[in-house]
Design a protein around this motif. Structure first.
Motif, PDB file in Angstrom:
ATOM      1  N   LYS A 172      43.168  74.966   4.861  1.00 47.56           N
ATOM      2  CA  LYS A 172      42.784  75.541   6.148  1.00 47.56           C
ATOM      3  C   LYS A 172      41.485  74.950   6.682  1.00 47.56           C
ATOM      4  N   GLY A 173      40.756  74.244   5.817  1.00 56.93           N
ATOM      5  CA  GLY A 173      39.496  73.665   6.239  1.00 56.93           C
ATOM      6  C   GLY A 173      38.518  73.625   5.078  1.00 56.93           C
ATOM      7  N   THR A 174      37.430  72.887   5.255  1.00 55.65           N
ATOM      8  CA  THR A 174      36.478  72.693   4.169  1.00 55.65           C
ATOM      9  C   THR A 174      35.747  73.982   3.797  1.00 55.65           C
ATOM     10  N   ALA A 175      35.451  74.827   4.763  1.00 54.64           N
ATOM     11  CA  ALA A 175      34.792  76.105   4.460  1.00 54.64           C
ATOM     12  C   ALA A 175      35.739  77.028   3.707  1.00 54.64           C
ATOM     13  N   SER A 176      36.987  77.064   4.117  1.00 55.52           N
ATOM     14  CA  SER A 176      37.993  77.867   3.419  1.00 55.52           C
ATOM     15  C   SER A 176      38.170  77.381   1.985  1.00 55.52           C
ATOM     16  N   ALA A 177      38.085  76.076   1.789  1.00 57.86           N
ATOM     17  CA  ALA A 177      38.208  75.517   0.439  1.00 57.86           C
ATOM     18  C   ALA A 177      37.074  76.026  -0.459  1.00 57.86           C
ATOM     19  N   LEU A 178      35.847  76.030   0.049  1.00 57.25           N
ATOM     20  CA  LEU A 178      34.707  76.509  -0.742  1.00 57.25           C
ATOM     21  C   LEU A 178      34.865  77.975  -1.119  1.00 57.25           C
ATOM     22  N   LEU A 179      35.485  78.735  -0.228  1.00 57.85           N
ATOM     23  CA  LEU A 179      35.654  80.169  -0.469  1.00 57.85           C
ATOM     24  C   LEU A 179      36.469  80.435  -1.735  1.00 57.85           C
ATOM     25  N   LEU A 180      37.275  79.466  -2.149  1.00 54.96           N
ATOM     26  CA  LEU A 180      38.063  79.609  -3.371  1.00 54.96           C
ATOM     27  C   LEU A 180      37.171  79.713  -4.613  1.00 54.96           C
ATOM     28  N   LEU A 181      35.904  79.284  -4.480  1.00 55.24           N
ATOM     29  CA  LEU A 181      34.986  79.286  -5.615  1.00 55.24           C
ATOM     30  C   LEU A 181      33.861  80.303  -5.451  1.00 55.24           C
ATOM     31  N   LYS A 182      34.010  81.219  -4.531  1.00 57.10           N
ATOM     32  CA  LYS A 182      32.927  82.164  -4.247  1.00 57.10           C
ATOM     33  C   LYS A 182      32.447  82.890  -5.499  1.00 57.10           C
ATOM     34  N   LYS A 183      33.365  83.326  -6.350  1.00 54.94           N
ATOM     35  CA  LYS A 183      32.981  84.096  -7.540  1.00 54.94           C
ATOM     36  C   LYS A 183      32.274  83.230  -8.579  1.00 54.94           C
ATOM     37  N   GLN A 184      32.566  81.945  -8.590  1.00 55.68           N
ATOM     38  CA  GLN A 184      31.967  81.060  -9.585  1.00 55.68           C
ATOM     39  C   GLN A 184      30.592  80.539  -9.169  1.00 55.68           C
ATOM     40  N   LEU A 185      30.315  80.535  -7.872  1.00 62.41           N
ATOM     41  CA  LEU A 185      29.087  79.919  -7.368  1.00 62.41           C
ATOM     42  C   LEU A 185      28.014  80.977  -7.188  1.00 62.41           C
ATOM     43  N   LYS A 186      27.046  80.998  -8.109  1.00 63.47           N
ATOM     44  CA  LYS A 186      26.005  82.019  -8.092  1.00 63.47           C
ATOM     45  C   LYS A 186      24.615  81.442  -7.850  1.00 63.47           C
TER      46      LYS A 186
END
Length: 251
Positions: free
Chosen positions: A119-133
Motif C-alpha cells: 500500500k506504500g512505504t509508510a504502510s510497510a513500516l507499520l508492519l514493524l511497529k511492535k518491533q521498533l522501540k
C-alpha cells in the motif's frame, strides 16, 4: 517539540545523584537534569536495526551489479561496517527473496517481512511497529549510499527531530523531486517540478519510533503522506551524506 508533564517515583539516593547534575549554569532544575541524563543515556544506545524497503516489481534491483558487486551486497557491507545487527527486508514474499534471505542470514541476522498487500512505504513500516522501540535506519531498496552513517546518527541524537533524512545535490532534481530547506530543517518537498532547489532525498533515513504517533488511516506513503506532514511540523532535519550515491533504475 512539545513537552509533556509526567509523574514518576525515584529512589532518594538516585534523586540525590540527579540533583548533583544541577550546576545553575546550563542545568537549572531537577527536570532539566533528568532530561539531560536521559538524552545522555540515549546517545549511548547504538543504531543497530535497519529496514530495507523494496517493491515486489523492483526485487530484481537487489541483484543488479555495479562495480562488479550486486546491490544487496553493497547494502550488506555498508550495514555490517556500521555495526547494524538486524536487517528487516519488507517486500512481498517470493521464492527469489526467500533464497536471498537465506544467503544474507549467513552474515547478518536478516528477517523477511512479507508485505502481502503493498500500500506504500509508510504502510510497510507499520508492519514493524511492535518491533521498533528506538531509533532505526530505513533504506529504499533501489538506492545505495556509502557515507559516514555514525556522523548522521550523532546529528540525529543531537536534535529533537523525529526524522533525519539523507540528502544529496543533483543536477536534475525535477526528475526525482526536490527538498526545500530552512537551515538544516526540511520545510517542503516538490515532486518532479522545476524549483530553485537542487537538493534531493537520498533514500536513507534515521527515524524515531514515535513517528507512528503521526500515522492516520490515510497514511500510506512516507514520501507523499507522512514526510510532508512532519515537514509542516518542523520534525525533519536534512543531513548531506557527501558520499557515494547510486539509484539503480538510473544506473
Amino acid at each position: 517539540m512539545k513537552k509533556e508533564k509526567i509523574a514518576i517515583s525515584i529512589d532518594n539516593s538516585l534523586l540525590s545523584l540527579i540533583d548533583s547534575q544541577i550546576d545553575n549554569t546550563t542545568i537549572l532544575s531537577r527536570s532539566q537534569a533528568i532530561e539531560y541524563l536521559i538524552k545522555k543515556a540515549l546517545k549511548q544506545q547504538p543504531l543497530d536495526t535497519a529496514i530495507i524497503l523494496i517493491h515486489k516489481d523492483h526485487q530484481n534491483h537487489l541483484i543488479k551489479k555495479f562495480r562488479n558487486i550486486p546491490l544487496i551486497q553493497h547494502h550488506l557491507n555498508f550495514l555490517i561496517k556500521n555495526k547494524i545487527k538486524t536487517i528487516y527486508i519488507i517486500t512481498q514474499k517470493t521464492d527469489f527473496v526467500e533464497d536471498l534471505i537465506k544467503q544474507l542470514s549467513k552474515r547478518l541476522n536478516t528477517i523477511l517481512i512479507d508485505e502481502k498487500e503493498p500500500k506504500g512505504t509508510a504502510s510497510a513500516l507499520l508492519l514493524l511497529k511492535k518491533q521498533l522501540k528506538a531509533n532505526f535506519l530505513v533504506i529504499n531498496g533501489d538506492t545505495f549510499n556509502d557515507f559516514n552513517l555514525q556522523k548522521m546518527f550523532n546529528e540525529h541524537l543531537n536534535s529533537n527531530k523525529l526524522v533525519t533524512m539523507g540528502l544529496i545535490s543533483s543536477s536534475t532534481p525535477h526528475q526525482r523531486g526536490s527538498v526545500i530547506l530552512d537551515g538544516n530543517t526540511v520545510i517542503n518537498f516538490k515532486e518532479k517540478q522545476i524549483t530553485e532547489s537542487n537538493i534531493i532525498n537520498a533514500g536513507i533515513y534515521i527515524i524515531k519510533s514515535e513517528i507512528f504517533n503521526f500515522y492516520s488511516k490515510k497514511t500510506k506513503s512516507l514520501e507523499k503522506d507522512l514526510f510532508p506532514l512532519l515537514a509542516s511540523k518542523n520534525q525533519i532535519q536534512g543531513f548531506f551524506t557527501f558520499g557515494d550515491f547510486v539509484h539503480i533504475p538510473e544506473n
